[in-house]
Design an enzyme around this catalytic site. Structure first.
Site, PDB file in Angstrom:
ATOM      1  CB  CYS A 141      12.950   8.329   8.616  1.00 46.96           C
ATOM      2  SG  CYS A 141      13.907   7.268   7.548  1.00 46.96           S
TER       3      CYS A 141
ATOM      4  CD  GLU B 154      12.856   0.511   9.819  1.00 52.79           C
ATOM      5  OE1 GLU B 154      13.325   1.361  10.600  1.00 52.79           O
ATOM      6  OE2 GLU B 154      13.465  -0.499   9.453  1.00 52.79           O
TER       7      GLU B 154
ATOM      8  CD  GLU C 103      10.290  12.744  11.863  1.00 51.68           C
ATOM      9  OE1 GLU C 103       9.125  12.356  11.966  1.00 51.68           O
ATOM     10  OE2 GLU C 103      11.205  12.045  11.407  1.00 51.68           O
TER      11      GLU C 103
ATOM     12  CB  SER D 116       3.579   9.526  11.221  1.00 51.84           C
ATOM     13  OG  SER D 116       2.331   8.868  11.131  1.00 51.84           O
TER      14      SER D 116
ATOM     15  N   GLY E 211       2.001   4.550  13.248  1.00 47.44           N
ATOM     16  CA  GLY E 211       2.726   3.367  13.730  1.00 47.44           C
ATOM     17  C   GLY E 211       2.029   2.735  14.931  1.00 47.44           C
TER      18      GLY E 211
ATOM     19  CE  LYS F 235      -1.972   3.106   1.875  1.00 46.27           C
ATOM     20  NZ  LYS F 235      -1.801   4.505   1.395  1.00 46.27           N
TER      21      LYS F 235
HETATM   22  P1  NAP Z   1       2.023   8.429   7.613  1.00 43.00           P
HETATM   23  O1  NAP Z   1       0.913   9.365   7.576  1.00 43.00           O
HETATM   24  O2  NAP Z   1       2.256   7.659   8.848  1.00 43.00           O
HETATM   25  O3  NAP Z   1       1.828   7.478   6.358  1.00 43.00           O
HETATM   26  C1  NAP Z   1       2.632   6.358   6.117  1.00 43.00           C
HETATM   27  C2  NAP Z   1       1.805   5.316   5.388  1.00 43.00           C
HETATM   28  O4  NAP Z   1       0.774   4.853   6.259  1.00 43.00           O
HETATM   29  C3  NAP Z   1       1.103   5.870   4.145  1.00 43.00           C
HETATM   30  O5  NAP Z   1       1.048   4.860   3.153  1.00 43.00           O
HETATM   31  C4  NAP Z   1      -0.280   6.162   4.681  1.00 43.00           C
HETATM   32  O6  NAP Z   1      -1.267   6.180   3.688  1.00 43.00           O
HETATM   33  C5  NAP Z   1      -0.487   4.995   5.620  1.00 43.00           C
HETATM   34  N1  NAP Z   1      -1.539   5.212   6.603  1.00 43.00           N
HETATM   35  C6  NAP Z   1      -2.046   6.387   7.068  1.00 43.00           C
HETATM   36  N2  NAP Z   1      -3.026   6.151   7.971  1.00 43.00           N
HETATM   37  C7  NAP Z   1      -3.140   4.811   8.087  1.00 43.00           C
HETATM   38  C8  NAP Z   1      -3.955   3.948   8.864  1.00 43.00           C
HETATM   39  N3  NAP Z   1      -4.881   4.421   9.703  1.00 43.00           N
HETATM   40  N4  NAP Z   1      -3.795   2.615   8.750  1.00 43.00           N
HETATM   41  C9  NAP Z   1      -2.852   2.106   7.912  1.00 43.00           C
HETATM   42  N5  NAP Z   1      -2.066   2.872   7.140  1.00 43.00           N
HETATM   43  C10 NAP Z   1      -2.187   4.208   7.233  1.00 43.00           C
HETATM   44  O7  NAP Z   1       3.414   9.127   7.342  1.00 43.00           O
HETATM   45  P2  NAP Z   1       3.780  10.098   6.157  1.00 43.00           P
HETATM   46  O8  NAP Z   1       3.157  11.413   6.422  1.00 43.00           O
HETATM   47  O9  NAP Z   1       3.499   9.443   4.879  1.00 43.00           O
HETATM   48  O10 NAP Z   1       5.377  10.174   6.354  1.00 43.00           O
HETATM   49  C11 NAP Z   1       5.971  11.032   7.243  1.00 43.00           C
HETATM   50  C12 NAP Z   1       6.367  10.340   8.530  1.00 43.00           C
HETATM   51  O11 NAP Z   1       6.931   9.051   8.290  1.00 43.00           O
HETATM   52  C13 NAP Z   1       7.435  11.077   9.267  1.00 43.00           C
HETATM   53  O12 NAP Z   1       7.129  11.139  10.634  1.00 43.00           O
HETATM   54  C14 NAP Z   1       8.705  10.255   9.056  1.00 43.00           C
HETATM   55  O13 NAP Z   1       9.682  10.364  10.020  1.00 43.00           O
HETATM   56  C15 NAP Z   1       8.203   8.894   8.959  1.00 43.00           C
HETATM   57  N6  NAP Z   1       9.104   8.080   8.121  1.00 43.00           N
HETATM   58  C16 NAP Z   1       9.961   7.207   8.723  1.00 43.00           C
HETATM   59  C17 NAP Z   1      10.850   6.461   7.966  1.00 43.00           C
HETATM   60  C18 NAP Z   1      11.779   5.460   8.577  1.00 43.00           C
HETATM   61  O14 NAP Z   1      12.388   4.687   7.867  1.00 43.00           O
HETATM   62  N7  NAP Z   1      11.945   5.408   9.883  1.00 43.00           N
HETATM   63  C19 NAP Z   1      10.855   6.610   6.588  1.00 43.00           C
HETATM   64  C20 NAP Z   1       9.983   7.499   6.021  1.00 43.00           C
HETATM   65  C21 NAP Z   1       9.095   8.232   6.802  1.00 43.00           C
HETATM   66  P3  NAP Z   1      -1.702   7.600   3.032  1.00 43.00           P
HETATM   67  O15 NAP Z   1      -0.494   8.432   2.873  1.00 43.00           O
HETATM   68  O16 NAP Z   1      -2.275   7.175   1.748  1.00 43.00           O
HETATM   69  O17 NAP Z   1      -2.699   8.191   3.973  1.00 43.00           O
END
Ligand code: NAP
Ligand code: MG
Length: 484
Positions: free
Chosen positions: A289, A255, A386, A234, A238, A180
């Site tokens: 990240c 992650e 962050e 996020s 997570g 996804k």
């Molecule tokens: P996010 O909102 O957590 O989204 C990550 C993924 O989860 C997306 O595919 C999102 O889909 C999906 N998602 C959202 N709500 C969900 C739910 N209720 N159930 C299941 N899946 C769901 O994060 P983001 O805004 O895309 O990315 C930014 C954050 O990710 C930052 O905090 C960053 O630090 C972290 N990050 C960490 C790493 C690492 O390796 N540690 C790498 C990259 C990013 P949609 O986008 O389609 O809503």
């Protein structure tokens, strides 16, 4: 106009080797953050699409894919890697348009995707069980087995690298994957799935359902037939994923984010450190990240580091992704608004320097000028939270103990680095820094696919990348035979 491999339409899901429209018949617009235009429509996958994708993954495990030997899986991954390399320019252009990532950085991600597949292709037949000396009359051995269906929920910031490290390792171990991608950037996930299909990956081994996190993502993470979840994103989401995994009692790799420090001691080689101090904060416009958003500097070097980083920031240009400058736009207007709110919180701080937004950057794009704050207290929000934008803070420290306390003094623990010429100190620091990766006199080590990666605390748990990921994406069965 966007160009996809084999001319596939980007508004479909890949299920069981077939591209299909979403069952709900609804679509989402994909933004080009460089100018605010709409790139194309993508499928708004539903729980019915996720259910079909999980079903086709199960069927693949019971069919051709499940019957594939380790060496054959390795060869398939190697072949996909070669096909990815043939499509590097196309993938880079898609990612640049979709994420807003400068073209060279997007190209590096496409090459890294190929490298992950090369690495995991080579490793697939090198993971094996053990024989265990045991009681008289027994022969005992262990088998490394796939979990089964693995769910991969990927964010928008590094789609290709994250797909490479998680889907690559999962396929190497014989799992069948449901992916996804993020609603904000999913073109390279769809393109990669087509490249893999075209290269001969058996139907159902990789299924892709685009759509909203709260719909398709939630359906995947709560699905009863998913046996392992790999999530990158996020902290808030997570937690939801870990709760869903708890409900189904399945393992999960998280992650999450970071607030990663670089610790610069007075005896550091500043000429060597300087490019890393700045680049690690502004790569992918800070939406990384493992970005280094905190620069900890020993008192006596503070003025010099601040002056030299200020000079470096003065040369930074934010411009449309295809112009390939230092920084592109942020991924979306939503992300720009988040970063701007952080900048407002820094109103009580001193801005040491800012880069410029190019005249060629349209007002309709999601640009933020790279911003450096000087002399920030370690407990300030900008030094704790962050930001996920091109923003760095410089934090002074007195001695080694204070450096450790500040470096480890956030909720996160993803990566850290230390700059010094004192070997004993560097070894002490490497032991004491709370992080899944520690870099000594460098930052990022070129991002090597071989290097296990993951965090502690709010940065998550589990390890991806390197050989370590192969253990995470498999399980051990012990076979104890009594033969007398
Ligand atoms: P996010 O909102 O957590 O989204 C990550 C993924 O989860 C997306 O595919 C999102 O889909 C999906 N998602 C959202 N709500 C969900 C739910 N209720 N159930 C299941 N899946 C769901 O994060 P983001 O805004 O895309 O990315 C930014 C954050 O990710 C930052 O905090 C960053 O630090 C972290 N990050 C960490 C790493 C690492 O390796 N540690 C790498 C990259 C990013 P949609 O986008 O389609 O809503
Ligand atoms: Mg986009």
């Amino acid at each position: 106009m966007i160009e996809m491999p084999n001319g596939i339409a980007p508004d479909q899901c890949l299920i069981g080797g077939q591209w299909r429209p979403p069952t709900g018949g609804e679509y989402l617009d994909l933004l080009n953050p460089s100018d605010g235009s709409t790139l194309c429509a993508i499928a708004r996958g539903t729980s019915a699409d996720v259910d079909a994708a999980v079903g086709s993954a199960k069927a693949a495990l019971n069919g051709d894919w499940g019957a594939t030997t380790a060496v054959e899986r390795g060869r398939i991954l190697t072949k996909i890697s070669q096909h990815v390399l043939k499509h590097v320019d196309l993938l880079a252009t898609l990612e640049a348009q979709d994420v807003g990532k400068p073209l060279t950085q997007a190209r590096n991600d496409a090459i890294a995707l190929a490298r992950y597949l090369e690495f995991y292709g080579g490793a697939a037949d090198k993971v094996h069980g053990q024989t265990i000396p045991y009681m008289e009359g027994y022969t005992v051995y262990t088998l490394r087995e796939p979990h089964g269906v693995t769910g991969h929920i990927v964010p928008w910031n590094y789609p290709m690298q994250i797909i490479g490290r998680s889907v690559g390792a999962a396929l190497a171990m014989g799992n069948a994957c449901v992916l996804k991608p993020a609603e904000e950037a999913c073109l390279t996930a769809l393109a990669f799935a087509e490249i893999a299909r075209d290269a001969g990956l058996p139907d159902g081994a990789l299924n892709v359902v685009s759509g909203l996190g709260a719909e398709a993502g939630a359906a995947l993470s709560t699905h009863k037939d998913v046996h392992h979840i790999s999530f990158t994103g996020s902290v808030g989401v997570g937690k939801l994923i870990q709760k869903a995994a708890a409900e189904n009692i399945v393992p999960v790799t998280l992650e999450l984010g970071g607030k990663s420090p670089q610790v610069v001691f007075a005896d550091a080689d500043l000429d060597a450190a300087l490019p890393f101090l700045v680049n690690a904060g502004i790569q992918n416009a800070g939406q990384t990240c493992s970005a280094s958003s905190r620069i900890l500097v020993q008192d006596s070097l503070l003025d010099e580091v601040t002056t030299r980083m200020t000079e470096a920031y003065g040369a930074l240009i934010a411009a449309p992704a295809l112009e390939d400058k230092h920084v592109g736009p942020l991924v979306s207007h939503r992300q720009k608004a988040i970063v701007n709110r952080f900048l407002e919180r820094g109103a009580d701080l001193t801005i040491a320097a800012q880069g410029v937004i190019s005249d060629s950057a349209p007002d309709t794009g999601a640009y933020v000028a790279p911003t450096l704050f000087a002399d920030v207290a370690p407990d300030h929000s900008l030094a704790q939270d962050e930001i996920f934008g091109p923003v760095q803070v410089i934090i002074p420290f007195k001695d080694e103990n204070e450096a450790i306390a500040i470096a480890n003094g956030t909720d996160y623990g993803l990566v850290a680095s230390c700059w010094s010429r004192d070997g004993a100190r560097l070894m002490r620091m490497a032991k004491k820094l709370r992080a899944g990766q520690v870099f000594v006199n460098n930052y990022g080590a070129g991002g090597g696919v071989e290097l296990p990666f993951g965090g502690s605390g709010h940065s998550g748990h589990g390890r991806e990348k390197g050989f370590e990921a192969l253990f995470g994406f498999s399980t051990v069965k012990t076979v104890a035979t009594y033969h007398g």
